[in-house]
Structure formats: C-alpha cells, structure tokens
Design a protein around this motif. Structure first.
Motif, PDB file in Angstrom:
ATOM      1  N   CYS A 274      -0.248  13.421   0.844  1.00  0.00           N
ATOM      2  CA  CYS A 274       0.069  13.157  -0.567  1.00  0.00           C
ATOM      3  C   CYS A 274       1.041  14.196  -1.122  1.00  0.00           C
ATOM      4  CB  CYS A 274      -1.201  13.130  -1.405  1.00  0.00           C
ATOM      5  SG  CYS A 274      -2.230  11.666  -1.145  1.00  0.00           S
TER       6      CYS A 274
ATOM      7  N   ARG B  36       6.782   2.792  -3.440  1.00  0.00           N
ATOM      8  CA  ARG B  36       6.061   3.843  -2.710  1.00  0.00           C
ATOM      9  C   ARG B  36       5.273   3.279  -1.552  1.00  0.00           C
ATOM     10  NH1 ARG B  36       9.381   7.236  -4.435  1.00  0.00           N
ATOM     11  NH2 ARG B  36      10.211   5.316  -5.182  1.00  0.00           N
TER      12      ARG B  36
ATOM     13  N   MET C  67       7.075  10.662 -12.179  1.00  0.00           N
ATOM     14  CA  MET C  67       6.073  11.327 -11.339  1.00  0.00           C
ATOM     15  C   MET C  67       4.710  10.631 -11.420  1.00  0.00           C
ATOM     16  SD  MET C  67       7.571  13.442  -9.496  1.00  0.00           S
ATOM     17  CE  MET C  67       6.201  14.265  -8.709  1.00  0.00           C
ATOM     18  N   SER C  68       4.362  10.073 -12.568  1.00  0.00           N
ATOM     19  CA  SER C  68       3.094   9.322 -12.672  1.00  0.00           C
ATOM     20  C   SER C  68       3.107   8.126 -11.732  1.00  0.00           C
ATOM     21  CB  SER C  68       2.870   8.841 -14.105  1.00  0.00           C
ATOM     22  OG  SER C  68       2.722   9.924 -14.976  1.00  0.00           O
TER      23      SER C  68
ATOM     24  N   ASN D 114      14.565   6.424  -6.201  1.00  0.00           N
ATOM     25  CA  ASN D 114      14.451   7.804  -6.682  1.00  0.00           C
ATOM     26  C   ASN D 114      15.790   8.310  -7.217  1.00  0.00           C
ATOM     27  OD1 ASN D 114      11.865   7.664  -5.697  1.00  0.00           O
ATOM     28  ND2 ASN D 114      12.208   9.047  -3.993  1.00  0.00           N
TER      29      ASN D 114
ATOM     30  N   VAL E 224       5.053   7.772  -9.101  1.00  0.00           N
ATOM     31  CA  VAL E 224       5.131   8.290  -7.737  1.00  0.00           C
ATOM     32  C   VAL E 224       3.745   8.669  -7.225  1.00  0.00           C
ATOM     33  CG1 VAL E 224       5.859  10.304  -6.380  1.00  0.00           C
ATOM     34  CG2 VAL E 224       7.530   9.057  -7.725  1.00  0.00           C
ATOM     35  N   VAL E 225       3.019   9.449  -7.998  1.00  0.00           N
ATOM     36  CA  VAL E 225       1.695   9.903  -7.549  1.00  0.00           C
ATOM     37  C   VAL E 225       0.784   8.700  -7.305  1.00  0.00           C
ATOM     38  CG1 VAL E 225      -0.388  11.145  -8.254  1.00  0.00           C
ATOM     39  CG2 VAL E 225       1.856  12.198  -8.577  1.00  0.00           C
TER      40      VAL E 225
ATOM     41  N   GLU F 268       2.101   6.792  -4.134  1.00  0.00           N
ATOM     42  CA  GLU F 268       1.941   7.544  -2.880  1.00  0.00           C
ATOM     43  C   GLU F 268       0.472   7.666  -2.482  1.00  0.00           C
ATOM     44  OE1 GLU F 268       4.217   7.796  -0.934  1.00  0.00           O
ATOM     45  OE2 GLU F 268       6.048   8.627  -1.778  1.00  0.00           O
TER      46      GLU F 268
ATOM     47  N   VAL G 197       4.876  13.209  -2.287  1.00  0.00           N
ATOM     48  CA  VAL G 197       5.185  13.369  -3.719  1.00  0.00           C
ATOM     49  C   VAL G 197       6.288  14.411  -3.918  1.00  0.00           C
ATOM     50  CG1 VAL G 197       4.247  14.182  -5.924  1.00  0.00           C
ATOM     51  CG2 VAL G 197       2.965  12.539  -4.555  1.00  0.00           C
TER      52      VAL G 197
ATOM     53  N   ASP H 175       9.673  12.917  -2.977  1.00  0.00           N
ATOM     54  CA  ASP H 175      10.143  12.007  -4.028  1.00  0.00           C
ATOM     55  C   ASP H 175      10.689  12.790  -5.218  1.00  0.00           C
ATOM     56  OD1 ASP H 175       9.544   9.599  -2.721  1.00  0.00           O
ATOM     57  OD2 ASP H 175       7.482   9.614  -3.449  1.00  0.00           O
ATOM     58  N   GLY H 176       9.979  13.831  -5.604  1.00  0.00           N
ATOM     59  CA  GLY H 176      10.431  14.657  -6.731  1.00  0.00           C
ATOM     60  C   GLY H 176      11.784  15.295  -6.452  1.00  0.00           C
TER      61      GLY H 176
END
Length: 196
Positions: free
Chosen positions: A61, A111, A136-137, A122, A139-140, A143, A65, A68-69
């Motif tokens: 994870c 994802r 990011m929400s 991205n 993405v998390v 993922e 993540v 992606d960031g």
C-alpha cells in the motif's frame, strides 16, 4: 514468465517487503514492471509463511500510494514545460473541466480495474491541478482495494497464483480494449453532434 518477472520473484524471496514496496512504487511511477503479478506472488508467499502478511500489505500500500503521489507531482511540475498555446486551448480547458468533475472516479477506478491508464491519469490530475487531497483520497481507496483484491487472490489460491495472474492479465487486456473501443465510439458520436 519473463526474465524480469523471474528476477523479481527471486528478489522478493530474498528481500521481502522492501522489494515489494519498492517495485510497486516504481510501477506506480510509470516504470513497466509486472506489479499485479508480483502482488499475487506476495500474497501466495504470505500464505506459505515466507512473507509476514501485515508487512506485505503495508509495504504494498505504501509503495503504490507513494508512486502515485510522485507521478501526480511530476504532472504538476511538468506542466511548466507544456507550451501556453496548448494549456490555454479550448480542448485543454474542456479536459480540465471534465477531469475536475469526474477525475476522482477516474483516479479511483484506474487503481484496481483499469491499471494500465493509472500513470496517464496521475499526470493528467497533476497537470490540470486536480486538488491534492481529493486525488490522494481516491488513490488510497483504490490502491487498498487493489492490494487486498490481488494480494488476497494470491493468498487464497497460493498454489495456483501463476495461472490466476495470467488470467487477470488477459482479463485486463480485454477490459482495456473494450474501454478504448467504447471511448472511440463516444468521441466519434460527440464529434458528430458538435458539428451539427
């Protein structure tokens, strides 16, 4: 299985969760690595007691993540290199507005379901200045689903993870083909309607 895949599997056995997290980071950042296959193998290895389950989940994870960031940041900083004539165009503005409206769903779904388009999504999110927190929400959430889904399948079907990995890859290819065909049809119909 390719030489890269075989090397990654051997390295996963030798270096464990560090390699898992690092590989998923690089894959999310756009380097073409067999991330889903490695995730399924890691799931299988947790069942066999080779990798600790909690550590594998956390490493996977965090790596995905973080990758992606970083690719979002690349899209955001790389925007300075795009000529003003492109970023100021009507097409770019339409794409940014569309992404602002539906981008969260695009990020989320790419994802775990449409993973081949995750990097372009991205970069688009960063270059259109899609809000970091919303990005990011999504993405998390996506993922975590990806890690638990494919890692879980590897864990559940530990002795057949290779066959399952091949099936997942084939299904992903068919799904991406269907999405591209439907997207092309939608673009063609939209184009004809605008001309009228």
């Amino acid at each position: 299985m390719s030489e890269v895949s075989e090397w990654l599997l051997t390295a996963l056995l030798n270096h464990g969760n560090t390699l898992l997290g690092g590989t998923l980071f690089l894959a999310a950042f756009g380097i073409p690595l067999p991330a889903t296959m490695l995730l399924m193998a890691a799931g299988s290895f947790t069942r066999q007691g080779v990798l600790p389950l909690e550590g594998a989940l956390l490493s996977a994870c965090v790596g995905a993540v973080a990758g992606d960031g970083c690719s979002y940041v690349l899209g955001r900083t790389g925007l300075k290199l795009v000529p003003r004539s492109i970023t100021g165009s009507q097409g770019w503005q339409r794409a940014a507005a569309l992404f602002s409206r539906w981008g969260g769903w695009g990020v989320f779904v790419s994802r775990f379901l449409l993973t081949p388009v995750a990097l372009p999504v991205n970069l688009l999110a960063g270059s259109t200045r899609y809000p970091w927190q919303r990005f990011m929400s999504a993405v998390v959430a996506g993922e975590v689903i990806w890690v638990f889904l494919f890692g879980g399948l590897g864990h559940l079907f530990a002795s057949q993870w290779e066959v399952l990995s091949q099936l997942a890859g084939d299904a992903m290819g068919v799904l991406m083909g269907a999405v591209l065909v439907l997207g092309g049809i939608w673009a063609l119909v939209s184009s004809r309607q605008r001309r009228r």
